[in-house]
Design a protein around this motif. Structure first.
Motif, PDB file in Angstrom:
ATOM      1  N   ASP A  74       0.750  -1.260  -0.084  1.00 21.13           N
ATOM      2  CA  ASP A  74       0.029   0.005   0.062  1.00 21.13           C
ATOM      3  C   ASP A  74       0.971   1.191  -0.190  1.00 21.13           C
ATOM      4  O   ASP A  74       0.475   2.218  -0.468  1.00 21.13           O
ATOM      5  CB  ASP A  74      -0.879  -0.096   1.098  1.00 21.13           C
ATOM      6  N   ARG A  75       2.165   1.305   0.674  1.00 14.72           N
ATOM      7  CA  ARG A  75       2.940   2.561   0.599  1.00 14.72           C
ATOM      8  C   ARG A  75       3.730   2.593  -0.889  1.00 14.72           C
ATOM      9  O   ARG A  75       4.238   3.885  -0.726  1.00 14.72           O
ATOM     10  CB  ARG A  75       3.916   2.284   1.950  1.00 14.72           C
ATOM     11  N   CYS A  76       3.555   1.711  -1.532  1.00 16.72           N
ATOM     12  CA  CYS A  76       4.066   1.927  -2.931  1.00 16.72           C
ATOM     13  C   CYS A  76       3.236   2.991  -3.649  1.00 16.72           C
ATOM     14  O   CYS A  76       2.163   2.918  -3.814  1.00 16.72           O
ATOM     15  CB  CYS A  76       4.303   0.606  -3.684  1.00 16.72           C
ATOM     16  N   LEU A  77       3.744   4.086  -4.114  1.00 18.69           N
ATOM     17  CA  LEU A  77       3.225   4.958  -5.088  1.00 18.69           C
ATOM     18  C   LEU A  77       3.136   4.473  -6.514  1.00 18.69           C
ATOM     19  O   LEU A  77       2.129   5.178  -7.188  1.00 18.69           O
ATOM     20  CB  LEU A  77       4.169   6.296  -4.926  1.00 18.69           C
ATOM     21  N   SER A  78       3.670   3.455  -6.911  1.00 12.30           N
ATOM     22  CA  SER A  78       3.467   3.359  -8.373  1.00 12.30           C
ATOM     23  C   SER A  78       4.420   4.434  -9.078  1.00 12.30           C
ATOM     24  O   SER A  78       3.647   4.526 -10.293  1.00 12.30           O
ATOM     25  CB  SER A  78       2.314   2.789  -8.827  1.00 12.30           C
ATOM     26  N   CYS A  79       5.189   4.991  -8.761  1.00  7.93           N
ATOM     27  CA  CYS A  79       5.895   6.008  -9.406  1.00  7.93           C
ATOM     28  C   CYS A  79       6.568   5.722 -10.685  1.00  7.93           C
ATOM     29  O   CYS A  79       7.124   6.182 -11.353  1.00  7.93           O
ATOM     30  CB  CYS A  79       6.554   7.106  -8.227  1.00  7.93           C
ATOM     31  N   LEU A  80       7.106   4.425 -10.188  1.00  9.07           N
ATOM     32  CA  LEU A  80       7.786   3.740 -11.488  1.00  9.07           C
ATOM     33  C   LEU A  80       9.156   4.373 -11.414  1.00  9.07           C
ATOM     34  O   LEU A  80       9.855   3.865 -12.540  1.00  9.07           O
ATOM     35  CB  LEU A  80       7.184   3.537 -12.748  1.00  9.07           C
ATOM     36  N   ALA A  81       9.667   5.003 -10.526  1.00  9.05           N
ATOM     37  CA  ALA A  81      11.146   5.446 -10.609  1.00  9.05           C
ATOM     38  C   ALA A  81      12.357   4.487 -10.654  1.00  9.05           C
ATOM     39  O   ALA A  81      13.198   4.458 -11.155  1.00  9.05           O
ATOM     40  CB  ALA A  81      11.388   6.174  -9.446  1.00  9.05           C
ATOM     41  N   CYS A  82      11.800   3.166  -9.868  1.00  7.21           N
ATOM     42  CA  CYS A  82      12.797   2.064  -9.949  1.00  7.21           C
ATOM     43  C   CYS A  82      12.829   1.413 -11.363  1.00  7.21           C
ATOM     44  O   CYS A  82      13.983   0.736 -11.475  1.00  7.21           O
ATOM     45  CB  CYS A  82      12.170   0.925  -8.950  1.00  7.21           C
ATOM     46  N   MET A  83      11.932   1.684 -12.109  1.00  5.23           N
ATOM     47  CA  MET A  83      11.893   0.900 -13.438  1.00  5.23           C
ATOM     48  C   MET A  83      12.905   1.722 -14.512  1.00  5.23           C
ATOM     49  O   MET A  83      13.534   1.327 -15.304  1.00  5.23           O
ATOM     50  CB  MET A  83      10.674   0.937 -14.206  1.00  5.23           C
ATOM     51  N   THR A  84      13.019   3.257 -14.027  1.00  8.56           N
ATOM     52  CA  THR A  84      13.830   3.778 -14.640  1.00  8.56           C
ATOM     53  C   THR A  84      15.541   3.700 -14.288  1.00  8.56           C
ATOM     54  O   THR A  84      16.415   3.676 -15.136  1.00  8.56           O
ATOM     55  CB  THR A  84      13.564   5.277 -14.423  1.00  8.56           C
ATOM     56  N   THR A  85      15.497   3.236 -13.304  1.00  6.58           N
ATOM     57  CA  THR A  85      16.921   2.980 -12.815  1.00  6.58           C
ATOM     58  C   THR A  85      17.212   1.651 -12.639  1.00  6.58           C
ATOM     59  O   THR A  85      18.527   1.254 -12.600  1.00  6.58           O
ATOM     60  CB  THR A  85      17.103   3.770 -11.034  1.00  6.58           C
ATOM     61  N   CYS A  86      16.434   0.657 -12.913  1.00  7.44           N
ATOM     62  CA  CYS A  86      16.829  -0.881 -12.827  1.00  7.44           C
ATOM     63  C   CYS A  86      17.800  -1.231 -14.091  1.00  7.44           C
ATOM     64  O   CYS A  86      17.346  -1.030 -15.207  1.00  7.44           O
ATOM     65  CB  CYS A  86      15.438  -1.510 -12.974  1.00  7.44           C
ATOM     66  N   PRO A  87      18.866  -1.663 -13.786  1.00  4.68           N
ATOM     67  CA  PRO A  87      19.565  -2.087 -15.069  1.00  4.68           C
ATOM     68  C   PRO A  87      19.194  -3.331 -15.706  1.00  4.68           C
ATOM     69  O   PRO A  87      19.886  -3.845 -16.750  1.00  4.68           O
ATOM     70  CB  PRO A  87      20.881  -2.216 -14.384  1.00  4.68           C
ATOM     71  N   ASP A  97       0.951  -4.426  -9.987  1.00  5.48           N
ATOM     72  CA  ASP A  97      -0.301  -4.602 -10.066  1.00  5.48           C
ATOM     73  C   ASP A  97      -0.840  -6.148 -10.021  1.00  5.48           C
ATOM     74  O   ASP A  97      -2.140  -6.197  -9.466  1.00  5.48           O
ATOM     75  CB  ASP A  97      -0.564  -4.281 -11.837  1.00  5.48           C
ATOM     76  N   HIS A  98      -0.091  -7.116 -10.201  1.00  7.86           N
ATOM     77  CA  HIS A  98      -0.584  -8.220 -10.060  1.00  7.86           C
ATOM     78  C   HIS A  98      -0.497  -8.506  -8.495  1.00  7.86           C
ATOM     79  O   HIS A  98      -1.864  -9.164  -7.969  1.00  7.86           O
ATOM     80  CB  HIS A  98       0.441  -9.395 -10.418  1.00  7.86           C
ATOM     81  N   ALA A  99       0.118  -7.980  -7.630  1.00  7.97           N
ATOM     82  CA  ALA A  99       0.075  -8.143  -6.168  1.00  7.97           C
ATOM     83  C   ALA A  99      -1.353  -7.543  -5.426  1.00  7.97           C
ATOM     84  O   ALA A  99      -1.748  -7.949  -4.764  1.00  7.97           O
ATOM     85  CB  ALA A  99       1.405  -7.664  -5.685  1.00  7.97           C
ATOM     86  N   ARG A 100      -1.541  -6.192  -6.224  1.00  8.93           N
ATOM     87  CA  ARG A 100      -2.610  -5.684  -5.805  1.00  8.93           C
ATOM     88  C   ARG A 100      -3.954  -6.118  -6.127  1.00  8.93           C
ATOM     89  O   ARG A 100      -5.027  -6.361  -5.211  1.00  8.93           O
ATOM     90  CB  ARG A 100      -2.639  -4.099  -6.233  1.00  8.93           C
ATOM     91  N   ALA A 101      -3.910  -6.953  -7.272  1.00  9.46           N
ATOM     92  CA  ALA A 101      -5.142  -7.947  -7.571  1.00  9.46           C
ATOM     93  C   ALA A 101      -5.327  -8.951  -6.644  1.00  9.46           C
ATOM     94  O   ALA A 101      -6.349  -9.268  -6.175  1.00  9.46           O
ATOM     95  CB  ALA A 101      -5.121  -8.095  -9.075  1.00  9.46           C
ATOM     96  N   HIS A 234      -4.998   0.743  -9.612  1.00  6.95           N
ATOM     97  CA  HIS A 234      -4.159   0.840  -8.639  1.00  6.95           C
ATOM     98  C   HIS A 234      -4.472   0.447  -7.358  1.00  6.95           C
ATOM     99  O   HIS A 234      -3.945   0.318  -6.415  1.00  6.95           O
ATOM    100  CB  HIS A 234      -3.550   2.277  -8.679  1.00  6.95           C
ATOM    101  N   MET A 235      -5.862   0.209  -7.155  1.00  9.14           N
ATOM    102  CA  MET A 235      -6.494  -0.456  -5.898  1.00  9.14           C
ATOM    103  C   MET A 235      -6.712  -1.786  -5.899  1.00  9.14           C
ATOM    104  O   MET A 235      -7.527  -2.486  -5.041  1.00  9.14           O
ATOM    105  CB  MET A 235      -7.668   0.450  -5.358  1.00  9.14           C
ATOM    106  N   GLY A 236      -6.417  -2.478  -7.196  1.00  8.85           N
ATOM    107  CA  GLY A 236      -6.467  -3.813  -7.224  1.00  8.85           C
ATOM    108  C   GLY A 236      -7.814  -4.177  -7.649  1.00  8.85           C
ATOM    109  O   GLY A 236      -8.240  -5.541  -7.712  1.00  8.85           O
TER     110      GLY A 236
END
Length: 447
Positions: A74-87, A97-101, A234-236
């Motif tokens: 729930d504390r995840c913003l889904s801002c996706l900054a992690c996807m920008t920096t993930c090598p 999204d799957h986890a929220r569902a 985003h609320m599943g």
């Protein structure tokens, strides 16, 4: 990351997709440096890497979500900054999204949490209901301090405080219509009018249509389109989200079949990220998979589309200092980073980047309501960074960011397209009525 899913588990296409995502994670931790909640809270489980461990353990063991896992997801913003920096190319968006569902299916939330989420799902995606709820919120605003003092009611306090003091009248621009191009038609596009944005700030769509029409673009507001589905997604609430997606796909494909479409334009970047993912969301639906993929391929942020056009010289003098806030859904979700700033500079504005621009402002759909304390911390950090550039105006491409940032600063905040409309022949936005070009000290001395 090693996984132990069984062959039977992997027969589920959602689980199989998530397993492939999890296996790409190499524990490097690059994501922690750009994750707003990890930077704010310092808890490994509030980082993408930590959440991936929680999701992996939950899905591998085929168990219902527990309170600990739900808290950190729930504390995840889904801002996706992690996807920008993930090598390693970990598609964290699809995994969370799957986890929220899964959480929505298997976890029974406390009563107040369930009620708040249901209220949001039943109002925000529907403009008429949302407008009525804003009127009620204005009347109830004096109760905000009382609600804020009671932990389960803090989201209600956040809702009351975020509600604008004035709600614009219902705008005709959001009604189904064809807005003809001025002169020969160069392009034909459909415009998503949206749900919350159409109520909170119809000037955005008005500026978009005016600007595009002047540039020779015919704009169609289709009958039957509505909320993109992001808010419930985003609320599943997957069934509801896919229902919104199917309705929009049908509306846009009808327009495309009538006379073709060069693009489907979106003026709220949060919606754009979701619509560009319709092809994935509906990939298992034989009746919609192909159509949804076509819609995703046609989807463009309005600035992305404008950057593809040959723009004329600016008509109006617009030499203001503008801080550009790149919404997370724009820079991380859609990877659009240069186009809005290039367009603003081309229009005559002096554009300033915001320090820590990769960090979220805390809006994130309904996050600033459901997680008001973390959201307020991120908002205040964002506003300090913006104000450090001493701008005369703030430009951004997402209504949620405009509402969030605007609640904590006196600097006018506008959609990028409003500034572009002014530069290329439109009227000066009302919020900039008292703002005049800043005279630099060197120029003043020379005069």
């Amino acid at each position: 990351m090693q996984t132990t899913f069984t062959p039977a588990q992997l027969e589920n296409p959602h689980t199989a997709h998530s397993e492939q995502i999890i296996r790409k994670c190499v524990h490097c931790g690059f994501c922690t440096a750009t994750c707003p909640t990890y930077v704010t809270l310092g808890n490994e489980l509030d980082s993408p890497r930590g959440r991936i461990y929680l999701i992996k353990e939950m899905l591998e063991n085929d168990r219902p979500a527990d309170a600990k896992t739900v808290t950190h997801i729930d504390r995840c913003l889904s801002c996706l900054a992690c996807m920008t920096t993930c090598p390693s190319g970990v598609n964290y968006m699809h995994l969370v999204d799957h986890a929220r569902a899964h959480i929505a299916r298997t976890y029974r939330r406390p009563f107040m949490d369930r009620m708040i989420r249901q209220v949001l799902a039943m109002t925000l995606p529907y403009p008429a209901r949302f407008r009525a709820s804003l009127t009620m919120a204005r009347l109830g605003r004096p109760l905000a301090p009382l609600f804020a003092a009671i932990k389960p009611l803090k989201p209600f306090a956040a809702m009351l405080r975020l509600a604008p003091s004035h709600v614009p009248a219902k705008a005709a621009i959001n009604d189904p219509a064809v807005h003809a191009a001025e002169g020969p038609r160069q392009k034909r596009v459909a415009l998503l009018t949206g749900c919350a944005q159409s109520v909170l700030d119809p000037k955005i769509n008005e500026a978009t249509v005016r600007l595009l029409n002047r540039l020779g673009v015919e704009v169609v507001v289709p009958k039957g389109e509505g909320c993109c589905g992001a808010l419930v997604h985003h609320m599943g609430q997957e069934d509801e989200a896919l229902g919104f997606a199917r309705r929009n796909v049908d509306a846009w494909m009808r327009v495309a079949d009538e006379d073709g479409l060069d693009a489907i334009l979106i003026t709220a970047s949060g919606c754009g990220t979701t619509i560009k993912d319709y092809g994935h969301m509906l990939r298992l639906d034989p009746a919609y998979a192909e159509k949804a993929a076509k819609v995703s391929a046609l989807a463009r942020d309005v600035t992305e589309f404008l950057a593809e056009l040959e723009l004329p010289l600016p008509v109006n003098k617009t030499d203001l200092l503008v801080a550009y806030h790149s919404a997370c859904s724009m820079q991380h979700g859609q990877k659009i980073t240069r186009a809005p700033k290039v367009l603003l500079a081309q229009a005559g504005f002096t554009v300033r980047d915001v320090p820590e621009g990769h960090l979220c402002c805390g809006s994130a759909g309904t996050y600033n309501i459901l997680q008001p304390e973390i959201a307020a911390t991120l908002r205040d950090r964002k506003v300090r960074n913006i104000e450090s550039t001493a701008p005369q105006a703030i430009a951004t491409g997402n209504i949620g960011c405009m509402t969030q940032i605007g609640s904590a600063t006196q600097i006018p905040i506008l959609h990028t397209v409003e500034l572009l409309d002014w530069a290329f022949g439109g009227e000066k936005p009302a919020s900039l009525a008292g703002v005049e070009p800043r005279v630099e000290p060197a120029l003043a001395a020379a005069e």
